[in-house]
Design a protein around this motif. Structure first.
Motif, PDB file in Angstrom:
ATOM      1  N   CYS A  54       0.832  -1.206   0.000  1.00 10.40           N
ATOM      2  CA  CYS A  54       0.000   0.000   0.000  1.00 10.40           C
ATOM      3  C   CYS A  54       0.870   1.262   0.000  1.00 10.40           C
ATOM      4  CB  CYS A  54      -0.972   0.007   1.177  1.00 10.40           C
ATOM      5  SG  CYS A  54      -0.178   0.031   2.800  1.00 10.40           S
ATOM      6  N   VAL A  55       1.995   1.218   0.702  1.00 14.25           N
ATOM      7  CA  VAL A  55       2.910   2.361   0.759  1.00 14.25           C
ATOM      8  C   VAL A  55       3.602   2.527  -0.592  1.00 14.25           C
ATOM      9  CG1 VAL A  55       4.987   3.282   1.872  1.00 14.25           C
ATOM     10  CG2 VAL A  55       3.219   2.172   3.253  1.00 14.25           C
ATOM     11  N   VAL A  60       4.284   5.668  -5.664  1.00 15.16           N
ATOM     12  CA  VAL A  60       4.138   5.768  -7.119  1.00 15.16           C
ATOM     13  C   VAL A  60       3.191   6.909  -7.468  1.00 15.16           C
ATOM     14  CG1 VAL A  60       3.223   4.587  -9.170  1.00 15.16           C
ATOM     15  CG2 VAL A  60       4.711   3.353  -7.585  1.00 15.16           C
ATOM     16  N   TRP A  61       2.059   6.970  -6.769  1.00 19.27           N
ATOM     17  CA  TRP A  61       1.083   8.032  -7.029  1.00 19.27           C
ATOM     18  C   TRP A  61       1.694   9.409  -6.764  1.00 19.27           C
ATOM     19  CZ3 TRP A  61      -1.170  11.811  -4.001  1.00 19.27           C
ATOM     20  CH2 TRP A  61      -2.206  12.527  -4.610  1.00 19.27           C
ATOM     21  N   CYS A  62       2.392   9.558  -5.633  1.00 19.12           N
ATOM     22  CA  CYS A  62       3.005  10.849  -5.277  1.00 19.12           C
ATOM     23  C   CYS A  62       4.020  11.290  -6.321  1.00 19.12           C
ATOM     24  CB  CYS A  62       3.678  10.764  -3.907  1.00 19.12           C
ATOM     25  SG  CYS A  62       2.517  10.611  -2.537  1.00 19.12           S
ATOM     26  N   HIS A  63       4.842  10.355  -6.785  1.00 22.33           N
ATOM     27  CA  HIS A  63       5.821  10.688  -7.824  1.00 22.33           C
ATOM     28  C   HIS A  63       5.116  11.096  -9.115  1.00 22.33           C
ATOM     29  CE1 HIS A  63       9.657   9.984  -5.928  1.00 22.33           C
ATOM     30  NE2 HIS A  63       9.301   8.784  -5.512  1.00 22.33           N
ATOM     31  N   SER A  64       4.034  10.403  -9.454  1.00 21.64           N
ATOM     32  CA  SER A  64       3.308  10.747 -10.684  1.00 21.64           C
ATOM     33  C   SER A  64       2.669  12.131 -10.595  1.00 21.64           C
ATOM     34  CB  SER A  64       2.237   9.691 -11.001  1.00 21.64           C
ATOM     35  OG  SER A  64       1.137   9.806 -10.118  1.00 21.64           O
ATOM     36  N   TRP A  70       8.734  16.807   0.978  1.00 20.19           N
ATOM     37  CA  TRP A  70       8.189  17.821   1.884  1.00 20.19           C
ATOM     38  C   TRP A  70       6.676  17.970   1.669  1.00 20.19           C
ATOM     39  CZ3 TRP A  70       8.385  20.258   6.188  1.00 20.19           C
ATOM     40  CH2 TRP A  70       7.689  21.432   6.374  1.00 20.19           C
ATOM     41  N   GLU A  71       6.256  18.015   0.418  1.00 19.44           N
ATOM     42  CA  GLU A  71       4.824  18.170   0.122  1.00 19.44           C
ATOM     43  C   GLU A  71       4.023  16.953   0.578  1.00 19.44           C
ATOM     44  OE1 GLU A  71       4.986  21.020  -3.829  1.00 19.44           O
ATOM     45  OE2 GLU A  71       5.446  18.877  -4.037  1.00 19.44           O
ATOM     46  N   VAL A  72       4.630  15.771   0.483  1.00 19.93           N
ATOM     47  CA  VAL A  72       3.945  14.552   0.924  1.00 19.93           C
ATOM     48  C   VAL A  72       3.685  14.614   2.421  1.00 19.93           C
ATOM     49  CG1 VAL A  72       4.157  12.052   1.218  1.00 19.93           C
ATOM     50  CG2 VAL A  72       4.867  13.122  -0.919  1.00 19.93           C
ATOM     51  N   PHE A  73       4.707  15.010   3.194  1.00 25.75           N
ATOM     52  CA  PHE A  73       4.547  15.062   4.643  1.00 25.75           C
ATOM     53  C   PHE A  73       3.749  16.277   5.102  1.00 25.75           C
ATOM     54  CE2 PHE A  73       8.293  12.106   5.077  1.00 25.75           C
ATOM     55  CZ  PHE A  73       7.565  11.088   5.680  1.00 25.75           C
ATOM     56  N   LYS A  74       3.703  17.324   4.294  1.00 27.49           N
ATOM     57  CA  LYS A  74       3.009  18.545   4.664  1.00 27.49           C
ATOM     58  C   LYS A  74       1.488  18.361   4.623  1.00 27.49           C
ATOM     59  CE  LYS A  74       3.139  22.227   1.988  1.00 27.49           C
ATOM     60  NZ  LYS A  74       3.611  23.387   1.250  1.00 27.49           N
ATOM     61  N   THR A  75       1.042  17.519   3.768  1.00 23.27           N
ATOM     62  CA  THR A  75      -0.398  17.324   3.623  1.00 23.27           C
ATOM     63  C   THR A  75      -0.756  15.846   3.698  1.00 23.27           C
ATOM     64  OG1 THR A  75      -2.293  17.688   2.194  1.00 23.27           O
ATOM     65  CG2 THR A  75      -0.226  17.292   1.096  1.00 23.27           C
ATOM     66  N   ILE A  76      -1.924  15.577   4.229  1.00 25.51           N
ATOM     67  CA  ILE A  76      -2.372  14.183   4.274  1.00 25.51           C
ATOM     68  C   ILE A  76      -3.569  13.972   3.350  1.00 25.51           C
ATOM     69  CG2 ILE A  76      -1.497  13.732   6.583  1.00 25.51           C
ATOM     70  CD1 ILE A  76      -4.421  14.017   7.558  1.00 25.51           C
ATOM     71  N   GLY A  78      -5.744  12.912   0.544  1.00 25.97           N
ATOM     72  CA  GLY A  78      -5.641  11.822  -0.419  1.00 25.97           C
ATOM     73  C   GLY A  78      -4.809  10.641   0.049  1.00 25.97           C
ATOM     74  N   MET A  79      -4.244  10.738   1.241  1.00 27.09           N
ATOM     75  CA  MET A  79      -3.428   9.630   1.730  1.00 27.09           C
ATOM     76  C   MET A  79      -4.344   8.494   2.190  1.00 27.09           C
ATOM     77  SD  MET A  79      -0.531   9.561   4.743  1.00 27.09           S
ATOM     78  CE  MET A  79       0.562  10.698   3.929  1.00 27.09           C
TER      79      MET A  79
END
Length: 167
Positions: A54-55, A60-64, A70-76, A78-79
């Motif tokens: 799942c991670v 993959v989605w975040c990279h796409s 930083w942006e991944v950890f800044k917001t949740i 869609g996680m």
């Protein structure tokens, strides 16, 4: 910086020697370069960490989407819930960071099967008429039923008279 980038930087900074050197009675104009290359070959590439499926899908989605770490950890936003639960652990946050930047391998999710006293595997289970269930344990090369959830496997083992075994 990866190994190739380091080689290019060394070239830019004159680490590649062009003057002659006497080594064991032999002229070698690239002794320094050879030594630097020898040391670079000993440089370890970053070890890939293992993350749950799942991670990996979320990375993959975040990279796409072109998200930085930083942006991944800044917001949740869609996680997925499973990823959020996994990331609550501080150690997992470090693993996620390393996976996001250096790459990763997908950790195989554990599976369970059910065996009976003769060590035969549960190969089929189906609902019959009314409230009846029909199941079969088989000793042949038929594929056993594999469970993703240990609790479900234990419940099924209780019903069928088998025992749970991790695959």
């Amino acid at each position: 910086m990866n190994k190739q980038e380091l080689i290019e930087k060394l070239r830019e900074h004159g680490a590649w020697c062009t003057e002659c050197h006497d080594i064991n009675g032999k002229k070698d104009r690239y002794v320094k370069a050879a030594k630097v290359r020898e040391l670079l070959d000993q440089l370890d590439e970053p070890q890939k960490v293992k993350v749950p499926e799942c991670v990996a899908g979320y990375i993959v989605w975040c990279h796409s989407e072109g998200l930085t770490l930083w942006e991944v950890f800044k917001t949740i936003r869609g996680m997925p819930e499973k990823v959020w639960e996994w990331l609550k652990d501080e150690e997992h946050q470090a693993i996620f960071s390393k996976a996001y930047t250096d790459g990763y391998e997908v950790e195989e999710e554990p599976k369970w099967k059910i065996i009976n006293d003769q060590k035969y595997c549960l190969t089929s289970i189906e609902a019959g008429y009314g409230n009846s269930l029909h199941w079969a344990f088989d000793s042949t090369k038929k594929k056993p039923i594999l469970f993703d959830n240990e609790e479900t496997a234990m419940y099924t083992a209780y019903i069928t008279g088998g025992t749970v075994e991790k695959v």
